[in-house]
Design an enzyme around this catalytic site. Structure first.
Site, PDB file in Angstrom:
ATOM      1  CB  CYS A 197      82.354  61.205  15.963  1.00 47.47           C
ATOM      2  SG  CYS A 197      82.290  60.825  14.219  1.00 47.47           S
TER       3      CYS A 197
ATOM      4  CG  HIS B 113      79.036  59.090  17.729  1.00 43.47           C
ATOM      5  ND1 HIS B 113      78.697  60.286  17.152  1.00 43.47           N
ATOM      6  CD2 HIS B 113      79.663  58.368  16.753  1.00 43.47           C
ATOM      7  CE1 HIS B 113      79.096  60.298  15.897  1.00 43.47           C
ATOM      8  NE2 HIS B 113      79.684  59.152  15.629  1.00 43.47           N
TER       9      HIS B 113
ATOM     10  CG  ASN C   1      78.195  59.640  12.226  1.00 48.33           C
ATOM     11  OD1 ASN C   1      78.357  60.675  12.863  1.00 48.33           O
ATOM     12  ND2 ASN C   1      79.098  58.656  12.204  1.00 48.33           N
TER      13      ASN C   1
HETATM   14  O1  UT7 Z   1      81.341  58.111  13.631  1.00 50.51           O
HETATM   15  C1  UT7 Z   1      81.945  56.885  13.760  1.00 50.51           C
HETATM   16  C2  UT7 Z   1      82.211  56.314  12.454  1.00 50.51           C
HETATM   17  N1  UT7 Z   1      81.391  55.346  11.855  1.00 50.51           N
HETATM   18  C3  UT7 Z   1      80.918  54.213  12.412  1.00 50.51           C
HETATM   19  O2  UT7 Z   1      80.918  54.038  13.593  1.00 50.51           O
HETATM   20  C4  UT7 Z   1      80.408  53.203  11.461  1.00 50.51           C
HETATM   21  C5  UT7 Z   1      80.753  51.819  11.932  1.00 50.51           C
HETATM   22  N2  UT7 Z   1      80.393  50.747  10.960  1.00 50.51           N
HETATM   23  C6  UT7 Z   1      79.133  50.500  10.607  1.00 50.51           C
HETATM   24  O3  UT7 Z   1      78.205  51.165  11.020  1.00 50.51           O
HETATM   25  C7  UT7 Z   1      78.893  49.299   9.706  1.00 50.51           C
HETATM   26  O4  UT7 Z   1      80.061  48.546   9.609  1.00 50.51           O
HETATM   27  C8  UT7 Z   1      78.422  49.693   8.272  1.00 50.51           C
HETATM   28  C9  UT7 Z   1      77.007  50.241   8.326  1.00 50.51           C
HETATM   29  C10 UT7 Z   1      79.344  50.725   7.676  1.00 50.51           C
HETATM   30  C11 UT7 Z   1      78.412  48.484   7.360  1.00 50.51           C
HETATM   31  O5  UT7 Z   1      77.599  47.448   7.915  1.00 50.51           O
HETATM   32  P1  UT7 Z   1      78.119  45.949   8.011  1.00 50.51           P
HETATM   33  O6  UT7 Z   1      77.015  45.148   8.531  1.00 50.51           O
HETATM   34  O7  UT7 Z   1      79.403  45.988   8.779  1.00 50.51           O
HETATM   35  O8  UT7 Z   1      78.340  45.603   6.500  1.00 50.51           O
HETATM   36  P2  UT7 Z   1      79.690  45.169   5.763  1.00 50.51           P
HETATM   37  O9  UT7 Z   1      80.636  46.318   5.669  1.00 50.51           O
HETATM   38  O10 UT7 Z   1      80.167  43.908   6.403  1.00 50.51           O
HETATM   39  O11 UT7 Z   1      79.143  44.856   4.323  1.00 50.51           O
HETATM   40  C12 UT7 Z   1      78.226  43.793   4.079  1.00 50.51           C
HETATM   41  C13 UT7 Z   1      77.823  43.826   2.626  1.00 50.51           C
HETATM   42  C14 UT7 Z   1      79.008  43.939   1.673  1.00 50.51           C
HETATM   43  O12 UT7 Z   1      78.731  43.154   0.544  1.00 50.51           O
HETATM   44  P3  UT7 Z   1      79.395  41.683   0.386  1.00 50.51           P
HETATM   45  O13 UT7 Z   1      80.882  41.924   0.397  1.00 50.51           O
HETATM   46  O14 UT7 Z   1      78.925  40.886   1.568  1.00 50.51           O
HETATM   47  O15 UT7 Z   1      78.866  41.220  -0.918  1.00 50.51           O
HETATM   48  C15 UT7 Z   1      79.004  45.386   1.259  1.00 50.51           C
HETATM   49  O16 UT7 Z   1      79.581  45.596  -0.006  1.00 50.51           O
HETATM   50  O17 UT7 Z   1      77.006  44.975   2.368  1.00 50.51           O
HETATM   51  C16 UT7 Z   1      77.531  45.680   1.232  1.00 50.51           C
HETATM   52  N3  UT7 Z   1      77.210  47.087   1.370  1.00 50.51           N
HETATM   53  C17 UT7 Z   1      76.054  47.633   0.936  1.00 50.51           C
HETATM   54  N4  UT7 Z   1      74.990  47.103   0.314  1.00 50.51           N
HETATM   55  C18 UT7 Z   1      73.979  47.925   0.012  1.00 50.51           C
HETATM   56  C19 UT7 Z   1      77.958  48.055   1.945  1.00 50.51           C
HETATM   57  N5  UT7 Z   1      77.303  49.236   1.891  1.00 50.51           N
HETATM   58  C20 UT7 Z   1      76.132  48.993   1.254  1.00 50.51           C
HETATM   59  C21 UT7 Z   1      75.038  49.807   0.915  1.00 50.51           C
HETATM   60  N6  UT7 Z   1      73.980  49.244   0.305  1.00 50.51           N
HETATM   61  N7  UT7 Z   1      74.999  51.125   1.191  1.00 50.51           N
END
Ligand code: UT7
Length: 338
Positions: A125, A265, A295
């Site tokens: 990115c 970004h 993204n």
């Molecule tokens: O270009 C640069 C690269 N990318 C980034 O910069 C992305 C950086 N990271 C993020 O933007 C965030 O970490 C995410 C959007 C990917 C995830 O958000 P989060 O608030 O960090 O969520 P998490 O990974 O802590 O997951 C929380 C919960 C999990 O369930 P449990 O374990 O608490 O039961 C996940 O399984 O949300 C669940 N989850 C979803 N639920 C519904 C993960 N993806 C989804 C989804 N829909 N699409």
């Protein structure tokens, strides 16, 4: 004593300006509601955790080079140049049409930029700003006069469409800028690049290269798709973009109050909010389009720059800051006086 030959670099450094920008996104839209039918997710989760509402997906047969060429044509038109004026094409991508030739070479063919040398940059990115930095060096040391820098990615081709953790985040697109020597004070004031290979595995595509070539087993394990540790990536994104923004300000001798617009970004609205809070700036100073495109990797900051430029977010003489983060890890920033 033998006299050293006079080299190009002995001439005084030249001012480098962005004289045109362009962008392109495919027509096909995938909304959060569409994704609800594909994986176990819901509109509310995606919108509240990421700020993304929809993303664009390339059509069948539409490759990274096609999107890149469309963005480049728009940038050339705004800059008032033709493809024959381009000395160098630098294209940042992690989704090249082919491993080789480079996607920059494919774009050269599509544009008819016969005079140009071409190469790709792999900085995920962060690639577009890496490209701006490289182009700036080539122009300021008199090696080139006119350079086309493109950030383009077709992440839909490497996303695992069964993985809800990642497939909701990404989209396809391209953004481009024409850089040229221009006498006077306006231009790229400073650029900063950094990397940390120790964090390479928090955001990567493990398979497909020589380490894990495409075999039936690797393919079945989906090693040729994007893998991400979301939480760790989020943390690193905030820390490194903040450090890169401060570094660019320090190098340019400007303060945060001097900036008219920040172009970050476009990965997650919460990342941009965290950056705004730490820089003590209102969110209104930031150019944000991730709600519409998700993204788009190397294209994200380039598309946002073009949109900000074309909608009059800044005028000639204003200072803008671009700041990015990506797999590698890589991060970069650039202060430009428009
Ligand atoms: O270009 C640069 C690269 N990318 C980034 O910069 C992305 C950086 N990271 C993020 O933007 C965030 O970490 C995410 C959007 C990917 C995830 O958000 P989060 O608030 O960090 O969520 P998490 O990974 O802590 O997951 C929380 C919960 C999990 O369930 P449990 O374990 O608490 O039961 C996940 O399984 O949300 C669940 N989850 C979803 N639920 C519904 C993960 N993806 C989804 C989804 N829909 N699409």
């Amino acid at each position: 004593m033998k006299k050293l030959p006079r080299t190009k670099t002995r001439q005084p450094a030249r001012t480098v300006s962005i004289i045109g920008t362009g962008s392109y996104v495919p027509e096909k839209i995938i909304t959060n509601a569409d994704l609800e039918k594909m994986v176990d997710t819901n509109e509310e989760w995606i919108t509240s955790r990421t700020g993304i509402r929809e993303r664009r997906i390339a059509a069948e047969g539409e490759h990274t080079s096609h999107m890149a060429a469309r963005a480049a044509e728009r940038a050339m038109e705004q800059a008032g140049i033709t493809a024959e004026d381009i000395d160098l094409i630098i294209l940042a991508t992690v989704t090249p049409d082919t491993f080789f030739p480079s996607t920059a070479c494919h774009v050269q063919r599509l544009l008819g930029a016969r005079k140009a040398a071409c190469f790709d940059i792999s900085a995920a990115c962060s690639g577009f700003l890496y490209g701006i930095e490289v182009a700036q060096q080539f122009i300021s040391n008199h090696t080139c006069n006119t350079i086309l820098v493109i950030g383009a990615d077709k992440l839909s081709s490497i996303v695992n469409w069964q993985d809800r953790n990642t497939c909701v985040l990404f989209g396809d697109g391209a953004g481009a800028a024409i850089l040229r020597y221009r006498a006077g004070s306006h231009g790229v004031i400073t650029t900063f690049m950094g990397s940390d290979g120790n964090y390479g595995d928090i955001l990567h595509m493990p398979g497909g290269g020589c380490a894990l070539p495409v075999t039936k087993e690797n393919f079945e394990q989906r090693l040729n798709t994007l893998h991400m540790n979301g939480r760790e990536t989020f943390k690193q994104a905030v820390t490194s973009m903040l450090a890169a923004a401060n570094k660019a300000l320090e190098q340019s001798g400007l303060t945060i109050e001097d900036l008219t617009c920040i172009i970050p970004h476009q990965a997650n609205l919460r990342i941009i909010e965290a950056l705004a809070e730490r820089l003590n700036l209102p969110l209104s100073k930031f150019q944000i389009n991730l709600d519409r495109y998700g993204n788009t990797s190397a294209a994200a900051v380039a598309i946002a720059l073009d949109e900000a430029n074309r909608t009059g977010r800044f005028k000639q003489g204003d200072y803008i800051l671009m700041v990015v983060f990506g797999g590698g890890l890589t991060y970069a920033s650039s202060v430009v006086q428009w």
